[in-house]
Design a protein around this motif. Structure first.
Motif, PDB file in Angstrom:
ATOM      1  N   LEU A  53      43.510  33.566  48.229  1.00 55.11           N
ATOM      2  CA  LEU A  53      42.002  33.894  47.627  1.00 55.11           C
ATOM      3  C   LEU A  53      41.593  35.360  47.598  1.00 55.11           C
ATOM      4  O   LEU A  53      40.898  35.953  46.881  1.00 55.11           O
ATOM      5  N   MET A  54      41.522  35.856  48.938  1.00 62.33           N
ATOM      6  CA  MET A  54      41.545  37.173  49.091  1.00 62.33           C
ATOM      7  C   MET A  54      42.049  38.189  48.301  1.00 62.33           C
ATOM      8  O   MET A  54      41.396  39.236  47.614  1.00 62.33           O
ATOM      9  N   THR A  55      43.248  37.837  47.945  1.00 62.76           N
ATOM     10  CA  THR A  55      44.047  39.073  47.160  1.00 62.76           C
ATOM     11  C   THR A  55      43.558  38.793  45.594  1.00 62.76           C
ATOM     12  O   THR A  55      43.194  39.689  45.142  1.00 62.76           O
ATOM     13  N   ALA A  56      43.207  37.544  45.278  1.00 59.92           N
ATOM     14  CA  ALA A  56      42.542  37.227  44.029  1.00 59.92           C
ATOM     15  C   ALA A  56      41.302  37.851  43.777  1.00 59.92           C
ATOM     16  O   ALA A  56      41.083  38.654  42.625  1.00 59.92           O
ATOM     17  N   ILE A  57      40.376  37.877  45.064  1.00 62.46           N
ATOM     18  CA  ILE A  57      39.129  38.422  44.739  1.00 62.46           C
ATOM     19  C   ILE A  57      39.365  39.882  44.840  1.00 62.46           C
ATOM     20  O   ILE A  57      38.543  40.623  44.132  1.00 62.46           O
ATOM     21  N   LEU A  58      40.152  40.729  45.432  1.00 63.93           N
ATOM     22  CA  LEU A  58      40.415  42.233  45.509  1.00 63.93           C
ATOM     23  C   LEU A  58      40.883  42.418  44.060  1.00 63.93           C
ATOM     24  O   LEU A  58      40.396  43.545  43.537  1.00 63.93           O
ATOM     25  N   LEU A  59      41.588  41.936  43.513  1.00 67.19           N
ATOM     26  CA  LEU A  59      42.163  42.210  42.234  1.00 67.19           C
ATOM     27  C   LEU A  59      41.055  42.046  41.213  1.00 67.19           C
ATOM     28  O   LEU A  59      41.108  43.001  40.091  1.00 67.19           O
ATOM     29  N   ALA A  60      40.279  40.989  41.360  1.00 67.35           N
ATOM     30  CA  ALA A  60      39.181  40.798  40.042  1.00 67.35           C
ATOM     31  C   ALA A  60      38.172  41.916  40.497  1.00 67.35           C
ATOM     32  O   ALA A  60      37.675  42.325  39.458  1.00 67.35           O
ATOM     33  N   ASP A  61      37.820  42.236  41.966  1.00 65.60           N
ATOM     34  CA  ASP A  61      36.926  43.340  42.059  1.00 65.60           C
ATOM     35  C   ASP A  61      37.483  44.832  41.508  1.00 65.60           C
ATOM     36  O   ASP A  61      36.725  45.423  40.691  1.00 65.60           O
ATOM     37  N   GLU A  62      38.830  44.892  41.555  1.00 73.09           N
ATOM     38  CA  GLU A  62      39.386  46.122  40.892  1.00 73.09           C
ATOM     39  C   GLU A  62      39.284  46.103  39.355  1.00 73.09           C
ATOM     40  O   GLU A  62      38.887  47.191  38.804  1.00 73.09           O
ATOM     41  N   LEU A  63      39.467  45.091  38.922  1.00 75.12           N
ATOM     42  CA  LEU A  63      39.370  44.723  37.348  1.00 75.12           C
ATOM     43  C   LEU A  63      38.166  44.965  36.949  1.00 75.12           C
ATOM     44  O   LEU A  63      37.831  45.636  36.104  1.00 75.12           O
ATOM     45  N   ASP A  64      37.161  44.457  37.689  1.00 80.24           N
ATOM     46  CA  ASP A  64      35.832  44.589  37.106  1.00 80.24           C
ATOM     47  C   ASP A  64      35.213  46.172  37.222  1.00 80.24           C
ATOM     48  O   ASP A  64      34.685  46.603  36.167  1.00 80.24           O
ATOM     49  N   ASP A  65      35.738  46.926  38.167  1.00 82.81           N
ATOM     50  CA  ASP A  65      35.567  48.210  38.304  1.00 82.81           C
ATOM     51  C   ASP A  65      35.931  48.945  37.328  1.00 82.81           C
ATOM     52  O   ASP A  65      35.565  49.709  36.591  1.00 82.81           O
ATOM     53  N   VAL A  66      37.280  48.785  36.730  1.00 79.32           N
ATOM     54  CA  VAL A  66      38.086  49.316  35.635  1.00 79.32           C
ATOM     55  C   VAL A  66      37.300  48.937  34.266  1.00 79.32           C
ATOM     56  O   VAL A  66      37.086  49.777  33.597  1.00 79.32           O
ATOM     57  N   LYS A  67      37.102  47.614  34.241  1.00 80.81           N
ATOM     58  CA  LYS A  67      36.296  47.372  33.139  1.00 80.81           C
ATOM     59  C   LYS A  67      34.916  48.263  33.038  1.00 80.81           C
ATOM     60  O   LYS A  67      34.596  48.545  31.579  1.00 80.81           O
ATOM     61  N   HIS A  68      34.528  48.513  33.904  1.00 81.74           N
ATOM     62  CA  HIS A  68      33.158  49.334  33.957  1.00 81.74           C
ATOM     63  C   HIS A  68      33.195  50.682  34.111  1.00 81.74           C
ATOM     64  O   HIS A  68      32.035  51.402  34.253  1.00 81.74           O
ATOM     65  N   GLY A  69      34.260  51.224  34.063  1.00 81.35           N
ATOM     66  CA  GLY A  69      34.641  52.398  34.303  1.00 81.35           C
ATOM     67  C   GLY A  69      34.393  53.190  35.164  1.00 81.35           C
ATOM     68  O   GLY A  69      34.301  54.565  35.529  1.00 81.35           O
TER      69      GLY A  69
END
Length: 100
Positions: A53-69
């Motif tokens: 769960l924590m790994t998935a959240i970490l990756l989702a957080d990074e993906l969100d940051d990438v999406k928003h520049g």
């Protein structure tokens, strides 16, 4: 349909994928496993489900940051700072989940 074996948290899993995608799946799984290792080194021993769960959240957080520049993945300093922030977020979420 093809099948390959990937490793996560020192355990092997048989996963199905499209023919010819085996190497890509192994590479993606290795990336996820490396993220989990980063979390484990900062947090110590945790259960498999919590680690996933924590790994998935970490990756989702990074993906969100990438999406928003707001994150450039090629900058180690930015990546490390983002990882630290994400781990703090995940730790807060984990403490909240433990209290439920």
């Amino acid at each position: 349909m093809a099948e390959t074996i990937v490793t996560f948290n020192n355990k092997q899993y048989h996963l199905a994928c499209r023919n010819g995608e085996e190497e890509r799946l192994r590479n993606l799984a290795a990336f996820v496993d490396a993220k989990a290792d980063q979390l484990k080194s900062q947090m110590g021993a945790i259960t498999d489900s919590r680690l996933m769960l924590m790994t998935a959240i970490l990756l989702a957080d990074e993906l969100d940051d990438v999406k928003h520049g707001s994150l450039e993945l090629d900058s180690p300093a930015v990546f490390e700072k983002t990882l630290e922030q994400a781990v703090k977020k995940v730790e807060t979420l984990a403490r909240t989940l433990e209290g439920v």
